[in-house]
Design a protein around this motif. Structure first.
Motif, short mmCIF file in Angstrom:
data_model
loop_
_atom_site.label_atom_id
_atom_site.label_comp_id
_atom_site.label_asym_id
_atom_site.label_seq_id
_atom_site.Cartn_x
_atom_site.Cartn_y
_atom_site.Cartn_z
N UNK A 422 37.65 52.36 36.57
CA UNK A 422 38.17 53.31 37.54
C UNK A 422 39.32 54.13 36.92
N UNK A 423 39.03 55.39 36.56
CA UNK A 423 40.04 56.19 35.84
C UNK A 423 41.29 56.50 36.66
N UNK A 424 41.26 56.18 37.94
CA UNK A 424 42.47 56.41 38.74
C UNK A 424 43.47 55.25 38.62
N UNK A 425 43.06 54.23 37.89
CA UNK A 425 43.92 53.05 37.74
C UNK A 425 44.29 52.83 36.28
N UNK A 426 45.45 52.18 36.09
CA UNK A 426 45.84 51.71 34.77
C UNK A 426 45.58 50.21 34.73
N UNK A 427 45.40 49.68 33.53
CA UNK A 427 45.19 48.24 33.40
C UNK A 427 46.18 47.66 32.40
N UNK A 435 44.77 39.97 33.96
CA UNK A 435 44.58 41.42 34.04
C UNK A 435 45.14 41.91 35.38
N UNK A 436 45.95 42.98 35.33
CA UNK A 436 46.47 43.59 36.55
C UNK A 436 46.13 45.08 36.50
N UNK A 437 45.59 45.61 37.60
CA UNK A 437 45.38 47.06 37.65
C UNK A 437 46.37 47.65 38.66
N UNK A 438 46.74 48.90 38.45
CA UNK A 438 47.66 49.56 39.38
C UNK A 438 47.37 51.06 39.38
N UNK A 439 47.73 51.79 40.46
CA UNK A 439 47.45 53.22 40.51
C UNK A 439 48.09 53.94 39.33
N UNK A 440 47.38 54.95 38.83
CA UNK A 440 47.81 55.64 37.61
C UNK A 440 49.10 56.44 37.82
N UNK A 461 44.10 41.04 39.13
CA UNK A 461 45.04 41.17 40.25
C UNK A 461 45.30 42.67 40.45
N UNK A 462 45.70 43.02 41.66
CA UNK A 462 46.05 44.41 41.90
C UNK A 462 47.56 44.48 42.14
N UNK A 463 48.22 45.46 41.50
CA UNK A 463 49.68 45.57 41.64
C UNK A 463 50.11 46.96 42.04
#
Ligand code: SAH
Ligand code: SF4
Ligand code: F3S
Length: 464
Positions: A422-427, A435-440, A461-463
């Motif tokens: 998902x290119x709208x998120x950073x990892x 692994x944590x993803x968060x909005x870009x 996880x989502x952060x």
């Protein structure tokens, strides 16, 4: 040893290919050490003028970097070779195979008999000969086999093209002297030998200058770093770096590096100085990989692991007491010869007690030439699979429970790049390698950012 002569072949191949757009494809089948070797192979190929492709049809050269630690790695190679054969017939693709599996004589025999179209075969001790082997194969339009049965020297100075731009692997030692009875690695990677501290430090400093933030120190048994050299009198305790603990302390001082990880240590060599270095070095991640293999003292003895269930649990206790925020991951083999239901229960018992952050689970795989392969009492496949599934269930329950504990906490996350899905998120990853993803947001890649964990999903996880 600094390579020099071998590297002259980089230019020779380049001249030979002059002008022609040539592409290579590489398939890496093994562990992180194998991946690090592939980065060196990529470095050599790119110096020779090849560019990388992920597409088999476009490749003029296909390189396999093989693994033989379990049977499925072999099945993968022979499956792929069928595909590549068609390409060779159509486009004249050059095929080279290297890595651990090529150090097994019965495999090389099989290749020569059933896959005679392979152009170059090289081993773990002849990686640096690759440009020369390729040159000779192209020039003579012939088959090259370049294998050494001796313990290769440590080779310095190979070009390298790395897979990531934020985190990098640095091999600190080659080979293994432990001879766990199930394991093929000591036979295909040779005896333990360590790189010189100054070469390691120079590599890490260069990485820091290039902007790398995380390094992983690699070896089959990292916490016996320089052990052989100390025994031989080549290194003395008066030198600043004379052990794994002193190496960690020295790397911790390198400016620019934010995180240090290492794989794999051996529980039997987890001495107090190593525990104290982990505690004291703020850059050393507190997720430690501590391979258990089995929780049964009887099986551990048969595996030649040199510790008992109790010693492993005591070590964990000591580490937990000394290292704040410690988390652990592990490797477990199920279905080792003569493993009884009771032995397997012991493994589950350790897993329940230690509550690992991550468990890499393997079904025992017979390896030709290892002592365990000759043992009576091999476990039927069906039972091995049943035990594997039971262990997996327990591990997944524990991971879910652990993940829930993250929700609501603040975690320092090293942002590695855009999310692939998902290119709208950073990892990125936590200290404990989750692994944590968060909005870009702009300007975050390569930085350690505190994130509040808002939800958990089995593998990430989502952060915010
Ligand atoms: N030197 C490292 C890693 C060795 S290979 C260590 O000692 O931890 C990685 C893992 O593969 C091992 O930890 C072990 O769990 C697994 N493995 C090795 N040989 C195996 C075999 N014959 N069958 C199944 N798993 C195996
Ligand atoms: Fe294999 Fe044991 Fe050496 Fe690890 S320590 S590479 S499992 S022999
Ligand atoms: Fe495989 Fe060789 Fe690594 S056998 S696990 S690639 S050391």
């Amino acid at each position: 040893m600094q390579v020099k002569e071998e590297l002259e072949y980089l230019a020779k191949v380049k001249n030979m290919l002059a002008g022609k757009a040539q592409k290579y494809m590489i398939l890496t089948m093994g562990c992180q050490l194998n991946e690090n070797d592939s980065e060196k192979l990529c470095g050599m190929m790119e110096e020779m003028g090849y560019t990388k492709t992920e597409n088999l049809e476009d490749a003029n050269l296909v390189v396999f970097n093989t693994c033989c630690v379990r049977e499925n790695a072999e099945d993968r190679l022979f499956g792929k070779l069928g595909e590549v054969k068609k390409q060779k017939e159509q486009n004249g693709t050059i095929i080279a195979i290297g890595g651990c599996m090529m150090q097994e004589p019965h495999i090389v025999e099989k290749l020569k008999k059933s896959y005679p179209f392979v152009d170059v075969i090289f081993g773990t001790h002849t990686l640096h000969h690759f440009p020369k082997d390729l040159y000779e194969s192209i020039q003579k339009n012939g088959k090259i086999q370049d294998l050494l049965d001796i313990d290769g020297e440590i080779i310095e100075g190979l070009p390298i093209v790395r897979d990531h731009s934020i985190k990098a692997s640095v091999t600190i030692m080659n080979g293994c002297n432990n001879f766990c009875t199930y394991c093929i690695v000591p036979y295909v990677r040779g005896r333990e030998r360590s790189r010189k501290p100054e070469d390691i430090l120079a590599e890490v400093k260069e990485l820091a200058e290039k902007g790398y933030k995380e390094i992983t120190l690699l070896g089959q048994n990292v916490n016996s770093y320089l052990r052989v050299e100390r025994k031989q009198g080549l290194v003395s305790e008066e030198q600043e770096i004379h052990s794994f603990a002193t190496l960690l302390r020295a790397i911790n001082k390198i400016e620019g590096i934010e995180r240090i990880r290492f794989v794999s240590p051996h529980p039997k060599d987890f001495t107090d100085d190593v525990i104290e270095a982990i505690r004291d070095c703020e850059k050393v991640c507190k997720l430690i990989h501590l391979p258990l293999q089995s929780g049964s003292s009887k099986v551990l003895k048969e595996m030649n692991r040199q510790y008992t269930k109790e010693q492993f649990l005591n070590l964990v206790k000591k580490m937990e007491e000394k290292i704040p925020n410690l988390t652990l991951s592990t490797d477990i083999i199920v279905g080792f010869p003569n493993e009884t239901e009771e032995d397997f229960e012991d493994t589950l018992d350790v897993v329940r007690k230690v509550k690992f952050e991550q468990v890499y689970m393997f079904i025992y795989s017979r390896r030709v030439g290892t002592p365990a392969d000759k043992m009576e009492g091999q476990i039927p496949e069906e039972i091995k699979h049943q035990r594997f599934d039971r262990l997996k269930k327990l591990v997944e329950e524990q991971i879910e429970e652990k993940n829930q504990k993250y929700v609501g906490t603040i975690q320092n996350v090293l942002i590695e790049g855009e999310s692939k899905t998902n290119p709208e998120y950073l990892t990125g990853r936590t200290d404990s390698n989750k692994v944590v993803i968060c909005p870009k947001q702009e300007g975050r890649i390569g930085k350690v950012i505190p994130l509040k964990i808002v939800s958990e999903h089995m593998w990430y996880l989502k952060g915010e």
